[in-house]
Design an enzyme around this catalytic site. Structure first.
Site, PDB file in Angstrom:
ATOM      1  N   SER A 172       0.829  -1.208   0.000  1.00 23.38           N
ATOM      2  CA  SER A 172       0.000   0.000   0.000  1.00 23.38           C
ATOM      3  C   SER A 172       0.861   1.255   0.000  1.00 23.38           C
ATOM      4  CB  SER A 172      -0.897   0.008   1.241  1.00 23.38           C
ATOM      5  OG  SER A 172      -1.533   1.259   1.399  1.00 23.38           O
ATOM      6  N   TYR A 196      -2.224   0.526   9.754  1.00 23.74           N
ATOM      7  CA  TYR A 196      -2.399  -0.173   8.478  1.00 23.74           C
ATOM      8  C   TYR A 196      -1.113  -0.110   7.663  1.00 23.74           C
ATOM      9  CZ  TYR A 196      -3.888  -0.908   3.641  1.00 23.74           C
ATOM     10  OH  TYR A 196      -3.989  -1.336   2.346  1.00 23.74           O
ATOM     11  N   LYS A 200       1.562  -3.224   6.772  1.00 22.18           N
ATOM     12  CA  LYS A 200       1.961  -3.530   5.395  1.00 22.18           C
ATOM     13  C   LYS A 200       3.483  -3.464   5.238  1.00 22.18           C
ATOM     14  CE  LYS A 200      -1.817  -4.233   2.853  1.00 22.18           C
ATOM     15  NZ  LYS A 200      -2.036  -5.481   2.070  1.00 22.18           N
TER      16      LYS A 200
END
Length: 453
Positions: A172, A196, A200
């Site tokens: 991402s 998040y 990742k």
């Protein structure tokens, strides 16, 4: 100091030149490698797709079906993905005299995954599965480190146990955090600002170190890391699209999905988080990419993975739009009013994120086909209008029933009780009808089981 390769580590090189490395990622932000055209000669036929019941992964599986040269296995625990999406794919496969094998399984179950990889003779894994809501990750960081980082480590172990040596990872742009310079390139320092993005990036690091360890043992393992920007749209032919019925999407919707909700009357207004960002209108600015273009990059990468190579690319269009501009596009495409309310920005949200996809375009010949923002929004809206919430007929009833089996006047079934755990054995017509009926009645704690062929 004992070095494992002829090239000095980035940190040592930086120190020698009087510069300091600022990235938390696995690649130097000071001395990026030169662009190299990659040979596209790799051969692979048996592919496993994690998160295959989700938005992006289902479009990737569809593109493999369209190619008619792959044996596709999809894995999903259905915590966020939709069984209806799986059944749509299986129906499309049957129409073209192909098969898609589905297995309901949590990717973090290492030994079950290893067994599946062996049984299906998998040659390459494309790892899409994982939660993907920044706001939710701030509220529940443990879930994200478990769902993304831990599951990726378990998958790597399963792949090693099953002698599978090719991996494409869905990363991402959130791994870059809040950069100071734009556009974001592959050598932009990775310094995530929310759980998040951190999860990742940790998964990326795990893959890099796994590859390095395999290389030291002279064992082949190749991997590609793709950092996505904002993915929207749907299959241009309307065959599959996002099925976002889970609670997380209701609480943490992405901007275009939320705008569609307002246009369809499912939300009273659109709450725009952040109105004081350093952008042209104060709202956050993002890079948008059509889901079909994104999965095309994955397909091309399948042919570019060789030996012990590690490839990494940013995937976007390089043409950013603010939230307010995107809302204007949704209004134009739908012809509906989309009232907005400005609210304070949420924690962890960077003001600007957009890339310049020079590297992936040069190295593997990728080029977006649907770069026009109105086209992206239109394809997503057409899916919403035609299919959203309408299950595919063959997956529900052998008599091709399509719609509610019972109305409020004719339904005499008892009201939802304590939602007991229910196992449905056999995914034939009767089992599928039973699953659909339980869903109609509001039962969610059920599982459909089917033996592998």
């Amino acid at each position: 100091v004992l070095l494992q390769s002829s090239s000095p580590p980035a940190t040592i090189t930086a120190a020698v030149l009087g510069k300091q490395e600022t990235t938390c990622g696995g690649f130097s932000a000071i001395h990026p490698p030169a662009l190299v055209r990659r040979p596209m000669r790799a051969k692979v036929s048996r592919v496993l797709v994690t998160g295959g019941a989700g938005f992006i992964a289902s479009h990737f599986a569809l593109m493999l079906l369209d190619a008619k040269s792959f044996e596709v296995t999809i894995v999903d625990d259905l915590s966020r993905g939709s069984i209806e999406t799986v059944l749509r794919l299986q129906t499309l496969a049957a129409e073209s005299k192909q098969q898609i094998h589905f297995e309901q399984l949590d990717v973090s179950q290492q030994f079950a995954m290893e067994d599946l990889l062996k049984r299906r003779g998998i040659e390459l894994v494309v790892h899409f599965s994982g939660n993907a809501y920044v706001g939710e990750s701030v509220e529940s960081p443990d879930d994200y480190f478990q769902n993304i980082t831990v599951s990726t480590v378990a998958l790597l172990r399963a792949m090693e146990g099953a002698a599978v040596d090719k991996l494409i990872f869905s990363s991402s742009c959130a791994t870059f955090g809040s950069p100071k310079e734009f556009p974001i390139t592959e050598d932009t320092p990775q310094r995530p600002t929310n759980p998040y993005g951190m999860a990742k990036l940790q998964a990326e690091q795990a893959i890099i170190q796994h590859l390095n360890a395999r290389k030291r043992k002279l064992k082949p393992f190749s991997a590609a890391l793709l950092r996505y920007f904002n993915v929207i749209g749907a299959d241009p032919a309307g065959r599959v699209g996002p099925h976002l019925k889970h609670v997380a999407n209701q609480r943490f919707p992405r901007i275009v999905d939320a705008a569609y909700d307002v246009a369809q009357g499912l939300r009273p207004e659109l709450k725009v988080m952040g109105n004081t960002f350093p952008t042209k209108d104060g709202s956050a600015q993002r890079d948008y990419i059509h889901v079909t273009d994104l999965v095309d990059a994955h397909v091309k990468l399948m042919y570019a993975l060789h030996d012990d190579e590690l490839l990494y690319y940013n995937v976007g269009n390089g043409n950013p739009f603010t939230v307010k501009e995107i809302v204007d596009v949704v209004r134009k495409v739908t012809g509906k009013p989309v009232p907005i309310t400005l609210t304070p920005q949420r924690p962890g949200d960077p003001p600007i994120l957009y890339t310049k996809p020079t590297k992936i375009m040069h190295e593997i010949g990728w080029k977006p086909k649907y770069a026009d923002i109105e086209t992206m929004v239109r394809h997503g809206w057409q899916w919403r209008q035609a299919h959203y919430g309408v299950p595919p007929a063959p997956s529900i009833d052998p008599l091709m029933h399509n719609g509610a089996a019972f109305t409020a006047e004719t339904d005499a079934a008892p009201q939802l009780g304590d939602n007991p755990r229910i196992a449905i054995i056999g995914a034939g017509p009767t089992g599928l009808c039973a699953a659909y009926r339980l869903t109609e009645l509001g039962y969610s704690n059920w599982e459909l089981l089917e033996a592998s062929p």
